[in-house]
Design an enzyme around this catalytic site. Structure first.
Site, short mmCIF file in Angstrom:
data_model
loop_
_atom_site.label_atom_id
_atom_site.label_comp_id
_atom_site.label_asym_id
_atom_site.label_seq_id
_atom_site.Cartn_x
_atom_site.Cartn_y
_atom_site.Cartn_z
N SER A 69 0.84 -1.19 0.00
CA SER A 69 0.00 0.00 0.00
C SER A 69 0.88 1.25 0.00
O SER A 69 2.09 1.15 0.02
CB SER A 69 -0.89 0.00 1.24
OG SER A 69 -0.09 0.19 2.39
N LYS A 70 0.23 2.38 -0.06
CA LYS A 70 0.99 3.65 -0.15
C LYS A 70 2.01 3.80 0.97
O LYS A 70 3.00 4.49 0.83
CB LYS A 70 0.07 4.88 -0.17
CG LYS A 70 -1.39 4.59 0.05
CD LYS A 70 -2.15 4.26 -1.23
CE LYS A 70 -3.41 3.45 -0.97
NZ LYS A 70 -3.30 2.01 -0.96
N ARG A 71 1.75 3.13 2.06
CA ARG A 71 2.71 3.16 3.17
C ARG A 71 4.09 2.69 2.71
O ARG A 71 5.10 3.07 3.27
CB ARG A 71 2.26 2.23 4.31
CG ARG A 71 1.37 2.88 5.32
CD ARG A 71 1.10 1.96 6.50
NE ARG A 71 0.71 0.62 6.09
CZ ARG A 71 1.48 -0.45 6.22
NH1 ARG A 71 2.67 -0.34 6.77
NH2 ARG A 71 1.06 -1.62 5.83
#
Length: 506
Positions: A251-253
């Site tokens: 994910s964007k994390r």
RNA sequence: GCCGCUAUGGUGUAAGUGGUUAACACGCAGGCCUCUCAAGCCUGAGAGUGCGGGUUCAAGCCCCGCUAGCGGCACCA
């Protein structure tokens, strides 16, 4: 029957690399079998679907090098290729199921269903629709419908096992008992995902469904629908998820996740293509891992795709991208890199021929440090910036300032170069050789001060490459001109005097 | 909670029907090269195959149990 596969993104955001890998495997499989690769837009969620995303998704897929035989933009014999344009089809099929008794009208309200769910939760029991409307008599149904009560169409789930042979997972068995009667048509007349896919895959004559394993648990429902429609289901292949470095869903994390982002950072499509293909599958050892599209087409085998989730290893992507960068003709690299430099205001915007030719040298000099194109801006600071103020932050620069011998090298170098008309690499080397004879300093003691004076930094590309770059660069009409070799030596020496005067030997 | 899927070095994957020191690539460490940093080349460390049992002369590959991670259990896709 010839192979027909599809990739069916929903236009609710940017294309995630996990989905790109799914598209890639579908494409490889289709092309390997001389089959058709179909693009379908799953936009049955009008709330979240946006046309801009659709445009962007198609554009990104094309950039990667994928092409499709049928799709919303190119048409085809089994269109339309947007679910929102197929509503009548879904209604038609839902009606057929209703009339054949496979489906029934359900008048349960949102609140009633929520109550059922809450009840199940309270009793620590898995929720399944109770099937309350299953037994409604024809008269009751007619009355409620006449009263204008909204209803959904629910599928009557039959008891018994549901089994299928998954190409990547092997045999899978599911008990129908764990599935409650599910909605196929919402009260607003729109189909529910699981129903729409089946109707589409059926009508589009899809032979192999290759998709993410998030759909594994949708498969039993879909199989039930194929059964009710009297159709042979396609072959299923469920691909594992792509995870981030910490083992959780990418994910964007974890940084960039959209294909678009990698594209903007200057990763090459062929590198991404190669890298993604290797996430979940590996070629035989003998051929290595740097594989062209054609080679992948030859070697790829869907049956050999790994069941285990793969971790997205950015380091390996970088390595691979660099490998592709190195293999690319310099002229192409210059064209690819120019926009980044223009945006940073370092080279003029219609690029003149002289600057373009010069950029070849620049790119060649810094290439070994570049992992992706956007880094060109950072990596060429040593060429476009000559800032003695910040140079002082490097301890190596201070060393030179405090070393009388080093400063002597620079002064002599300045003198040796004074009458040289054109400072080429050879001229520079010859001058350095004379200074070596005069001073007895050689190797690092000779060249390191020169590097520091010319670049203002302790490290960077070879001086042999930098010298002509500075010389030619100084003659170009750059937005911010850069100094020549001679200018650099003079500036550095003047600056050194000043600094030494200000802060006497410590 | 229920259902399903998965499990080999830090990472991606190899290891036809069980058979000697578990292989390749990325990364990492060291060396060579060199004016520096990289690149390149060479060398090396790193897993005994999630855990626990079993079957067998022999198990990463077979059987049983467990654990962890992930996904699903919607009038979302």
């Amino acid at each position: 029957m010839s192979v027909r596969v599809r990739f069916a993104p929903s236009p609710t955001g940017q294309l995630h690399v996990g989905n790109v890998r799914t598209a890639l495997y579908n494409w490889l499989f289709a092309r390997q079998h001389r089959g058709a690769f179909i693009l379908r837009i799953e936009d049955t969620d009008p709330e979240r679907s946006r046309r801009e995303y659709e445009v962007q998704i198609l554009d990104d897929l094309r950039w990667l090098g994928l092409d499709w035989d049928e799709g919303p933009d190119v048409g085809g014999d089994f269109g339309p290729y947007r679910q929102s344009e197929r509503l009548a089809l879904y209604r038609d099929y839902a009606t057929r199921l209703l009339e054949a008794g496979w489906a029934y009208r359900c008048f349960c309200t949102e609140e009633e269903l929520e109550r059922e769910r809450a009840q199940a939760r309270a009793e620590d029991r898995p929720y399944r629709y109770s099937g309350r409307c299953r037994q409604l008599s024809e008269r009751e149904v007619r009355e409620r419908a006449k009263a204008g009560l909204p209803y959904t169409l629910r599928f009557r789930v039959r008891p018994g096992p549901i089994v299928w042979e998954d190409v990547v997972r092997g045999p899978i068995r599911w008990e129908a008992e764990v599935i409650g009667d599910f909605v196929i048509l919402k009260s607003d007349g729109w189909p529910v995902y699981n129903f729409a896919v089946v109707v589409d895959d059926l009508l589009m004559r899809i032979t192999h469904v290759i998709r993410g394993d998030g759909h594994l648990s949708n498969t039993p429902r879909q199989l039930l629908l194929y059964e009710a429609l009297g159709a042979t289901p396609p072959v299923f292949a469920h691909l594992s998820t792509i995870l981030g470095a910490d083992g959780t869903k990418l994910s964007k994390r974890h940084g960039a996740t959209a294909l678009r982002e990698f594209r903007e950072q200057g990763y090459l499509p062929e590198a991404l293509f190669n890298f993604l293909a290797l996430l979940g599958w590996a070629p035989p050892h003998e051929v290595g891992e740097l594989l062209s599209r054609e080679h992948l087409l030859e070697l790829f085998a869907l049956e050999k795709v790994s069941k285990a989730p793969a971790i997205f290893d950015l380091q390996k992507l970088k390595w691979m991208n660099r490998a592709y960068l190195k293999a690319k003709p310099l002229e192409d690299l210059v064209s690819a890199v120019a926009p980044y430099l223009q945006q940073a205001g370092r080279v003029p915007t219609p690029l003149d021929e002289a600057t373009r030719a010069w950029l070849q040298r620049v790119v060649e000099a810094v290439l070994t440090h570049v992992e992706h194109l956007s880094q060109i801006v950072e990596e060429t600071r040593i060429i476009f910036e000559y800032d003695l103020g910040t140079a002082l932050t490097y301890p190596e620069v201070r060393e030179v300032l405090e070393d009388a011998g080093a400063l002597d090298v620079l002064r002599r170098m300045e003198r040796e170069l004074a009458d040289v008309p054109v400072i080429t690499t050879e001229a520079f080397r010859e001058a350095a050789a004379r200074v070596r004879e005069q001073t007895g300093r050689k190797g690092r003691a000779l060249f390191h001060p020169l590097r520091i004076a010319l670049t203002g930094r302790p490290s960077g590309p070879e001086l042999d490459k930098l010298v002509p770059i500075y010389e030619i660069g100084a003659t170009l009409p750059l937005p911010r001109p850069i100094p020549s070799v001679r200018d650099r030596l003079r500036q550095f020496l003047e600056w050194a005097e000043r600094v030494r005067a200000e802060s006497p030997s410590r």
